[in-house]
Scaffold this motif. Sequence first.
Motif, PDB file in Angstrom:
ATOM      1  N   ALA A  24      16.679 -37.899   2.720  1.00  0.00           N
ATOM      2  CA  ALA A  24      15.694 -38.974   2.791  1.00  0.00           C
ATOM      3  C   ALA A  24      14.464 -38.517   3.557  1.00  0.00           C
ATOM      4  CB  ALA A  24      16.313 -40.201   3.455  1.00  0.00           C
ATOM      5  N   GLY A  25      14.668 -37.878   4.704  1.00  0.00           N
ATOM      6  CA  GLY A  25      13.536 -37.385   5.475  1.00  0.00           C
ATOM      7  C   GLY A  25      12.745 -36.330   4.737  1.00  0.00           C
ATOM      8  N   THR A  26      13.448 -35.491   3.970  1.00  0.00           N
ATOM      9  CA  THR A  26      12.773 -34.431   3.214  1.00  0.00           C
ATOM     10  C   THR A  26      11.875 -35.010   2.129  1.00  0.00           C
ATOM     11  OG1 THR A  26      14.558 -32.846   3.631  1.00  0.00           O
ATOM     12  CG2 THR A  26      13.150 -32.439   1.715  1.00  0.00           C
ATOM     13  N   PHE A  27      12.398 -35.943   1.361  1.00  0.00           N
ATOM     14  CA  PHE A  27      11.640 -36.474   0.236  1.00  0.00           C
ATOM     15  C   PHE A  27      10.620 -37.534   0.648  1.00  0.00           C
ATOM     16  CE2 PHE A  27      15.543 -34.983  -2.033  1.00  0.00           C
ATOM     17  CZ  PHE A  27      14.913 -33.972  -2.739  1.00  0.00           C
ATOM     18  N   LEU A  28      10.779 -38.087   1.849  1.00  0.00           N
ATOM     19  CA  LEU A  28       9.769 -39.020   2.358  1.00  0.00           C
ATOM     20  C   LEU A  28       8.617 -38.290   3.039  1.00  0.00           C
ATOM     21  CD1 LEU A  28      12.028 -41.844   3.871  1.00  0.00           C
ATOM     22  CD2 LEU A  28      10.607 -41.986   1.807  1.00  0.00           C
ATOM     23  N   MET A 136      18.550 -36.635  12.007  1.00  0.00           N
ATOM     24  CA  MET A 136      18.005 -35.533  11.215  1.00  0.00           C
ATOM     25  C   MET A 136      16.975 -36.008  10.206  1.00  0.00           C
ATOM     26  SD  MET A 136      19.043 -32.677  12.331  1.00  0.00           S
ATOM     27  CE  MET A 136      18.572 -31.574  10.992  1.00  0.00           C
ATOM     28  N   LEU A 137      16.977 -37.283   9.888  1.00  0.00           N
ATOM     29  CA  LEU A 137      15.925 -37.820   9.013  1.00  0.00           C
ATOM     30  C   LEU A 137      14.552 -37.599   9.659  1.00  0.00           C
ATOM     31  CD1 LEU A 137      15.969 -41.119   7.017  1.00  0.00           C
ATOM     32  CD2 LEU A 137      13.953 -40.501   8.336  1.00  0.00           C
ATOM     33  N   LEU A 138      14.469 -37.865  10.955  1.00  0.00           N
ATOM     34  CA  LEU A 138      13.201 -37.706  11.667  1.00  0.00           C
ATOM     35  C   LEU A 138      12.809 -36.236  11.761  1.00  0.00           C
ATOM     36  CD1 LEU A 138      13.876 -40.229  14.570  1.00  0.00           C
ATOM     37  CD2 LEU A 138      12.726 -40.652  12.389  1.00  0.00           C
ATOM     38  N   VAL A 139      13.811 -35.371  11.949  1.00  0.00           N
ATOM     39  CA  VAL A 139      13.542 -33.934  12.053  1.00  0.00           C
ATOM     40  C   VAL A 139      13.016 -33.395  10.723  1.00  0.00           C
ATOM     41  CG1 VAL A 139      14.573 -31.676  12.504  1.00  0.00           C
ATOM     42  CG2 VAL A 139      15.268 -33.667  13.867  1.00  0.00           C
ATOM     43  N   ALA A 140      13.697 -33.740   9.635  1.00  0.00           N
ATOM     44  CA  ALA A 140      13.258 -33.279   8.314  1.00  0.00           C
ATOM     45  C   ALA A 140      11.890 -33.840   7.961  1.00  0.00           C
ATOM     46  CB  ALA A 140      14.286 -33.689   7.255  1.00  0.00           C
ATOM     47  N   ASP A 147       5.048 -37.958  10.311  1.00  0.00           N
ATOM     48  CA  ASP A 147       5.085 -38.437  11.688  1.00  0.00           C
ATOM     49  C   ASP A 147       6.428 -39.116  11.927  1.00  0.00           C
ATOM     50  OD1 ASP A 147       4.760 -39.586  14.148  1.00  0.00           O
ATOM     51  OD2 ASP A 147       2.818 -40.501  13.721  1.00  0.00           O
ATOM     52  N   PRO A 148       7.222 -38.626  12.892  1.00  0.00           N
ATOM     53  CA  PRO A 148       8.516 -39.270  13.151  1.00  0.00           C
ATOM     54  C   PRO A 148       8.404 -40.759  13.458  1.00  0.00           C
ATOM     55  CG  PRO A 148       8.394 -37.154  14.267  1.00  0.00           C
ATOM     56  CD  PRO A 148       7.021 -37.421  13.707  1.00  0.00           C
ATOM     57  N   ALA A 149       7.246 -41.172  13.983  1.00  0.00           N
ATOM     58  CA  ALA A 149       7.047 -42.595  14.260  1.00  0.00           C
ATOM     59  C   ALA A 149       7.092 -43.422  12.977  1.00  0.00           C
ATOM     60  CB  ALA A 149       5.730 -42.823  14.989  1.00  0.00           C
ATOM     61  N   ASP A 150       6.788 -42.789  11.841  1.00  0.00           N
ATOM     62  CA  ASP A 150       6.840 -43.488  10.559  1.00  0.00           C
ATOM     63  C   ASP A 150       8.251 -43.494   9.961  1.00  0.00           C
ATOM     64  OD1 ASP A 150       4.091 -43.901  10.697  1.00  0.00           O
ATOM     65  OD2 ASP A 150       3.630 -42.023   9.660  1.00  0.00           O
ATOM     66  N   GLY A 151       9.165 -42.774  10.598  1.00  0.00           N
ATOM     67  CA  GLY A 151      10.501 -42.652  10.022  1.00  0.00           C
ATOM     68  C   GLY A 151      11.564 -43.463  10.723  1.00  0.00           C
TER      69      GLY A 151
END
Length: 246
Positions: A24-28, A136-140, A147-151
């Motif tokens: 999810a983090g990768t594709f977002l 790991m979503l935020l890391v990816a 921006d991790p704040a958006d995740g």
Amino acid sequence: MSGKQRWLPDQHGAWAMLAVPFLAGTFLAPRPTWWQLALFGAWLLGYVAAFHAQQWLRLRRNSRNPRAAGRHVRPAQAFGAAFALLALPLAWRFPWLLAAAAAAAPFLAVTTWHAARNRERALLNGLAAVVPACGMLLVALRLGGGDPADGWRPALACLLYFGGTVPYVKTMIRERRSRAYHRASVGYHAAALAVAAWLSPWLAVPFGLYLVRAVLMPRRRPKVAVVGAVEVVASAALLTALLLVF
């Protein structure tokens, strides 16, 4: 025991927990990169290496068979070395990954403590494994230029779902006769539905289905294979929803 069973963990539900938040983090991310693929490989290898290291510790302390722990030494060494080959260049290129690893370290310590005391099925142990996996979503996302704040919203949605699988799976297997566990699982999923709907009204659809699953499935007492298949579908539905909503 086959060679595959000796080397790969038999905790089938863990693979979805490892993959869905990361994907999810990768594709977002606004700019997906090959570095994310390398990190995904390191993430999976690190999990398997830690699994074997913890099993070695658990069996060394608790097994009467002196050879039981030894079969985990070579897999731990091999997967640990492969992890290092991917992780070291990543840490050199992106030093902030070391901070992410440090944030995950306390949770690894909790799961290691439970493994050493042969209490891997404890509720706290399961929840401790969920948090870094969802993080790991935020890391990816950051590795792909986001921006991790958006995740935080999709990461929280992952935490709500995978956190709920811990008590839910217990109601299907080890605690299937416990009414207290069933009530706690249903109560959790009802609360998770409310939070998910607050994150996005569209998330009420999959989380509503997760609530129905938590209510009805333990009463039907399906086979373990059916439980696993349902969770595969539920995990895929979560990933799809996250990519569509966010």
